[in-house]
Scaffold this active site. Sequence first.
Site, PDB file in Angstrom:
ATOM      1  N   ARG A 104       9.623   3.932 -44.918  1.00 30.19           N
ATOM      2  CA  ARG A 104       9.154   4.431 -43.638  1.00 30.19           C
ATOM      3  C   ARG A 104       7.805   5.096 -43.863  1.00 30.19           C
ATOM      4  O   ARG A 104       7.696   6.035 -44.643  1.00 30.19           O
ATOM      5  CB  ARG A 104      10.177   5.443 -43.128  1.00 30.19           C
ATOM      6  N   THR A 108       3.280   7.069 -39.427  1.00 30.79           N
ATOM      7  CA  THR A 108       3.631   6.321 -38.204  1.00 30.79           C
ATOM      8  C   THR A 108       5.147   6.240 -38.005  1.00 30.79           C
ATOM      9  O   THR A 108       5.610   5.894 -36.918  1.00 30.79           O
ATOM     10  CB  THR A 108       3.105   4.876 -38.289  1.00 30.79           C
ATOM     11  N   ASP A 200      16.450  13.913 -47.331  1.00 34.17           N
ATOM     12  CA  ASP A 200      15.988  12.566 -47.673  1.00 34.17           C
ATOM     13  C   ASP A 200      17.011  11.920 -48.609  1.00 34.17           C
ATOM     14  O   ASP A 200      17.164  12.331 -49.765  1.00 34.17           O
ATOM     15  CB  ASP A 200      14.611  12.659 -48.350  1.00 34.17           C
ATOM     16  N   ASP A 203      15.709  10.518 -52.045  1.00 33.27           N
ATOM     17  CA  ASP A 203      15.380  11.587 -52.999  1.00 33.27           C
ATOM     18  C   ASP A 203      16.639  12.238 -53.544  1.00 33.27           C
ATOM     19  O   ASP A 203      16.714  12.573 -54.723  1.00 33.27           O
ATOM     20  CB  ASP A 203      14.502  12.647 -52.326  1.00 33.27           C
TER      21      ASP A 203
HETATM   22  C1  PRP Z   1      15.140   6.231 -45.318  1.00 32.62           C
HETATM   23  C2  PRP Z   1      16.542   5.720 -45.138  1.00 32.62           C
HETATM   24  C3  PRP Z   1      16.347   4.584 -44.181  1.00 32.62           C
HETATM   25  C4  PRP Z   1      15.224   5.088 -43.300  1.00 32.62           C
HETATM   26  C5  PRP Z   1      15.812   5.575 -42.012  1.00 32.62           C
HETATM   27  O1  PRP Z   1      14.440   5.448 -46.204  1.00 32.62           O
HETATM   28  O2  PRP Z   1      17.160   5.357 -46.336  1.00 32.62           O
HETATM   29  O3  PRP Z   1      15.993   3.365 -44.797  1.00 32.62           O
HETATM   30  O4  PRP Z   1      14.607   6.180 -44.006  1.00 32.62           O
HETATM   31  O5  PRP Z   1      14.807   5.941 -41.136  1.00 32.62           O
HETATM   32  P1  PRP Z   1      14.494   5.102 -39.817  1.00 32.62           P
HETATM   33  O6  PRP Z   1      15.805   4.816 -39.151  1.00 32.62           O
HETATM   34  O7  PRP Z   1      13.636   6.046 -39.017  1.00 32.62           O
HETATM   35  O8  PRP Z   1      13.755   3.865 -40.221  1.00 32.62           O
HETATM   36  P2  PRP Z   1      12.937   5.811 -46.653  1.00 32.62           P
HETATM   37  O9  PRP Z   1      11.948   5.150 -45.773  1.00 32.62           O
HETATM   38  O10 PRP Z   1      12.820   7.300 -46.819  1.00 32.62           O
HETATM   39  O11 PRP Z   1      12.801   5.076 -48.037  1.00 32.62           O
HETATM   40  P3  PRP Z   1      13.572   5.315 -49.423  1.00 32.62           P
HETATM   41  O12 PRP Z   1      15.002   4.885 -49.222  1.00 32.62           O
HETATM   42  O13 PRP Z   1      12.840   4.428 -50.340  1.00 32.62           O
HETATM   43  O14 PRP Z   1      13.471   6.775 -49.783  1.00 32.62           O
HETATM   44  N1  URA Z   2      15.523   9.115 -43.909  1.00 33.90           N
HETATM   45  C1  URA Z   2      16.264   9.997 -44.613  1.00 33.90           C
HETATM   46  O1  URA Z   2      16.479   9.819 -45.820  1.00 33.90           O
HETATM   47  N2  URA Z   2      16.747  11.075 -43.972  1.00 33.90           N
HETATM   48  C2  URA Z   2      16.535  11.293 -42.659  1.00 33.90           C
HETATM   49  O2  URA Z   2      17.024  12.300 -42.133  1.00 33.90           O
HETATM   50  C3  URA Z   2      15.757  10.367 -41.957  1.00 33.90           C
HETATM   51  C4  URA Z   2      15.266   9.279 -42.589  1.00 33.90           C
END
Ligand code: PRP
Ligand code: URA
Length: 209
Positions: A104, A108, A200, A203
């Site tokens: 994400r 944006t 997150d 993380d």
């Molecule tokens: C997080 C989560 C989802 C997304 C959800 O991933 O694991 O994939 O955000 O958010 P959304 O519904 O608003 O799209 P992130 O983009 O943080 O990536 P990561 O898993 O690599 O940390």
């Molecule tokens: N992605 C995450 O990992 N946590 C949130 O709360 C939203 C998006």
Amino acid sequence: MSKIQIMDHPLIRHKIDYIRRKEVGSKEFREIVSEIAALMCYEASRDLKLKDVQIQTPICAMTGRELSGKKVAVVPILRAGLGMVDGILRMIPAAKVGHIGLYRDPETFKPVEYYCKLPADCEERDVFVVDPMLATGGSSTAAIQMLKDKGVKNIRFLCIIAAPEGVEKMKEAHPDVALYIGALDDHLNEHKYIVPGLGDAGDRIFGTK
Ligand code: PRP
Ligand code: URA
């Protein structure tokens, strides 16, 4: 009309609320995410078809039952979705695993695609898309569109925590996809994080912050 199932099992609720605590470290967080995924898989696989099979017990012959029909694929949305794969595979060990890489954009909030590798016969399988978090719904709707563009028809989506905004977006974009939600939270904050949420997920699983 979307099928939406919010988990009401006390074990699932207990485990989700346990890992929300900020003092829970990565090792424990990962282990419990995997357990939650296995328990959710039990609910999400309720409609898989069985067929009769002749077996022999030590006592006599009998007609047993085994999974039939289409096979299953698990598709985690990278990174955080990886944390749910083991739990699903423990329940459905014959499933194949595909990967969709999306992150994400922090400004944006739109999903950015960086990887897609799916089983060759993915379009013939029941596909379980997994990601712990459904926030705006940008990542999950995009991942599911990528699968549909490759001809996949039978898709279900499993997430541990969802925000109402993400559920609405999924219902609108993919009404044919069944949603299995561990807990439905209250809202998104100004950074589009789920409130109360668990922070997150990537993380916390991988210890990157
Ligand atoms: C997080 C989560 C989802 C997304 C959800 O991933 O694991 O994939 O955000 O958010 P959304 O519904 O608003 O799209 P992130 O983009 O943080 O990536 P990561 O898993 O690599 O940390
Ligand atoms: N992605 C995450 O990992 N946590 C949130 O709360 C939203 C998006």
